[in-house]
Design an enzyme around this catalytic site. Sequence first.
Site, mmCIF file in Angstrom:
data_model
loop_
_atom_site.group_PDB
_atom_site.id
_atom_site.type_symbol
_atom_site.label_atom_id
_atom_site.label_comp_id
_atom_site.label_asym_id
_atom_site.label_seq_id
_atom_site.Cartn_x
_atom_site.Cartn_y
_atom_site.Cartn_z
ATOM 1 N N TYR A 144 0.812 -1.218 0.000
ATOM 2 C CA TYR A 144 0.000 0.000 0.000
ATOM 3 C C TYR A 144 0.846 1.269 0.000
ATOM 4 O O TYR A 144 0.367 2.327 -0.394
ATOM 5 C CB TYR A 144 -0.885 0.046 1.251
ATOM 6 C CG TYR A 144 -2.084 -0.856 1.226
ATOM 7 C CD1 TYR A 144 -1.959 -2.236 1.289
ATOM 8 C CD2 TYR A 144 -3.356 -0.313 1.185
ATOM 9 C CE1 TYR A 144 -3.073 -3.052 1.298
ATOM 10 C CE2 TYR A 144 -4.479 -1.123 1.206
ATOM 11 C CZ TYR A 144 -4.329 -2.490 1.254
ATOM 12 O OH TYR A 144 -5.445 -3.291 1.270
ATOM 13 N N LYS A 190 4.242 -15.443 2.590
ATOM 14 C CA LYS A 190 4.418 -16.159 1.316
ATOM 15 C C LYS A 190 5.923 -16.359 1.137
ATOM 16 O O LYS A 190 6.519 -15.949 0.134
ATOM 17 C CB LYS A 190 3.770 -15.327 0.187
ATOM 18 C CG LYS A 190 3.641 -16.041 -1.133
ATOM 19 C CD LYS A 190 2.607 -17.154 -1.155
ATOM 20 C CE LYS A 190 2.739 -17.967 -2.428
ATOM 21 N NZ LYS A 190 1.881 -19.170 -2.446
ATOM 22 N N ASP A 222 -1.858 -18.734 1.076
ATOM 23 C CA ASP A 222 -2.857 -19.499 0.315
ATOM 24 C C ASP A 222 -3.433 -20.618 1.184
ATOM 25 O O ASP A 222 -4.646 -20.851 1.204
ATOM 26 C CB ASP A 222 -2.277 -20.016 -1.013
ATOM 27 C CG ASP A 222 -0.891 -20.634 -0.898
ATOM 28 O OD1 ASP A 222 -0.297 -20.570 0.201
ATOM 29 O OD2 ASP A 222 -0.395 -21.190 -1.900
ATOM 30 N N ASP A 246 -5.708 -7.647 4.722
ATOM 31 C CA ASP A 246 -6.933 -7.064 4.150
ATOM 32 C C ASP A 246 -7.823 -8.185 3.606
ATOM 33 O O ASP A 246 -9.022 -8.253 3.908
ATOM 34 C CB ASP A 246 -6.551 -6.089 3.027
ATOM 35 C CG ASP A 246 -7.770 -5.477 2.370
ATOM 36 O OD1 ASP A 246 -8.699 -5.090 3.099
ATOM 37 O OD2 ASP A 246 -7.804 -5.406 1.137
ATOM 38 N N ASP A 250 -11.538 -9.969 5.439
ATOM 39 C CA ASP A 250 -12.891 -10.020 4.851
ATOM 40 C C ASP A 250 -13.396 -11.465 4.860
ATOM 41 O O ASP A 250 -14.587 -11.719 5.116
ATOM 42 C CB ASP A 250 -12.884 -9.518 3.395
ATOM 43 C CG ASP A 250 -13.243 -8.040 3.272
ATOM 44 O OD1 ASP A 250 -12.834 -7.269 4.161
ATOM 45 O OD2 ASP A 250 -13.920 -7.656 2.299
HETATM 46 C C1 IPM Z 1 -10.063 -1.913 4.622
HETATM 47 C C2 IPM Z 1 -10.244 -1.378 3.211
HETATM 48 C C3 IPM Z 1 -9.086 -0.472 2.832
HETATM 49 C C4 IPM Z 1 -7.804 -1.298 2.912
HETATM 50 C C5 IPM Z 1 -9.232 0.213 1.464
HETATM 51 C C6 IPM Z 1 -10.484 1.040 1.382
HETATM 52 C C7 IPM Z 1 -8.051 1.027 1.097
HETATM 53 O O1 IPM Z 1 -10.406 -2.429 2.309
HETATM 54 O O2 IPM Z 1 -10.000 -1.095 5.549
HETATM 55 O O3 IPM Z 1 -10.009 -3.125 4.792
HETATM 56 O O4 IPM Z 1 -7.496 -2.053 1.984
HETATM 57 O O5 IPM Z 1 -7.135 -1.205 3.938
HETATM 58 MN MN MN Z 2 -10.595 -4.374 3.240
#
Ligand code: IPM
Ligand code: MN
Length: 359
Positions: A144, A190, A222, A246, A250
């Site tokens: 990032y 990785k 993975d 990230d 999710d």
């Molecule tokens: C999160 C989001 C952010 C990230 C994006 C919006 C840049 O996906 O907070 O998880 O990747 O950190």
């Molecule tokens: Mn995210």
Amino acid sequence: MTTRPFLITVLPGDGVGLEVTPEAVKILEVVARCSSRAFEFVEFPIGGVSVDLLGVSMTDECLEHCKKSDAVLLGALGDPKYNHLPPAELPERALLVLRKELNCYANLRPAYEFPGLTDASPLRPELLAGTDFVVVRELTGGLYYGEPRGIDNDRAFNTMVYTRPEIERVAHTAFQVARTRRNHVTSVDKANALEVSRLWRQVVNEVHASYSDVKLDHLFVDNCAMALVTRPNSFDVILTENTFGDILSDEAAVLTGSIGLLPSASIGGDVGLYEPVHGSAPDIAGQGIANPIATILSAALLLRHSANMLDEAQAVEEAVRAILAKGHATPDIMRDGCNAVNTTEMGTLIAEELERSLS
Ligand code: IPM
Ligand code: MN
Ligand code: NAD
């Protein structure tokens, strides 16, 4: 002597951020009313809303206010109408700048089973049983932020870079978090393909030498993605770099029923940043149906990590569990026999439950 109020900068942002953030503030107002602590809330636009109003995704005034606050509560950033902009001009870039400027290098994303919600999870109940882990995501380094980055016509590049101190400090956080839980860290990398991961693994092993009471294992990312759905209850603390964290978080979010439930705390600097894991959810924004629980639980993390109000933090978490166990549900966690509620109704139910428990 009067102590000054605890100053919280509130950044609702875009989309559902505008709908869920007031519900978390409602909860913090109940906490303030029921305790001897005064909170002061100061709100700023950020993200697409700020671009529309002020021409930039975050003003200097907003950033300076965040830096002098005791904590920052954020909703979500991002608006599809800006998708055509180059990455550096996207509303989301404000979030990356804010995290870096606040030096919030450790992002804690706890995922656990909620009572009565096993039917909302895509996993079979026996796989989910006992799931309770936290992802410690490195938040201010890696792909990032790495330089060089850019797009030259048909060639684009980003750089994944980590230094030893960056790895050391987040590894310390993960081992310390593990000591408050079940003493087990799984570091995810990785290392079979990436030099950065080689250094990551070496440094995590070295830091581990000071935490002999904590078990450490390593997993390739993975394999971890698979293990999260085959044996989520075998994890305690998952330590990983920014991009992997990230994606895995999710995945973790949805295991417990909905991304609308997963909170986060970004710590390490002088000011903590608290935000749900989800984004601005343009597909449901404006309808008043977003689940506010991820943001309410982020407020609980704010109470625990920034305000040192441990009992109140736990009371918020218990109020959320109680309301879920009673079968109240926003559409994302709707199951047979549940009582359908919208965003503000969910917030109010939790606030009333909390008020009963604190008074
Ligand atoms: C999160 C989001 C952010 C990230 C994006 C919006 C840049 O996906 O907070 O998880 O990747 O950190
Ligand atoms: Mn995210
Ligand atoms: P998203 O997290 O916004 O949405 C993914 C899915 O989850 C959608 O179907 C959405 O309806 C659902 N969802 C999200 N939050 C919910 C909630 N509280 N209650 C119920 N359902 C919820 O991810 P996306 O669609 O990939 O991204 C949308 C925008 O948000 C993009 O601009 C993205 O960059 C941004 N984003 C911001 C953050 C952040 O501010 N921290 C995080 C992720 C994405």
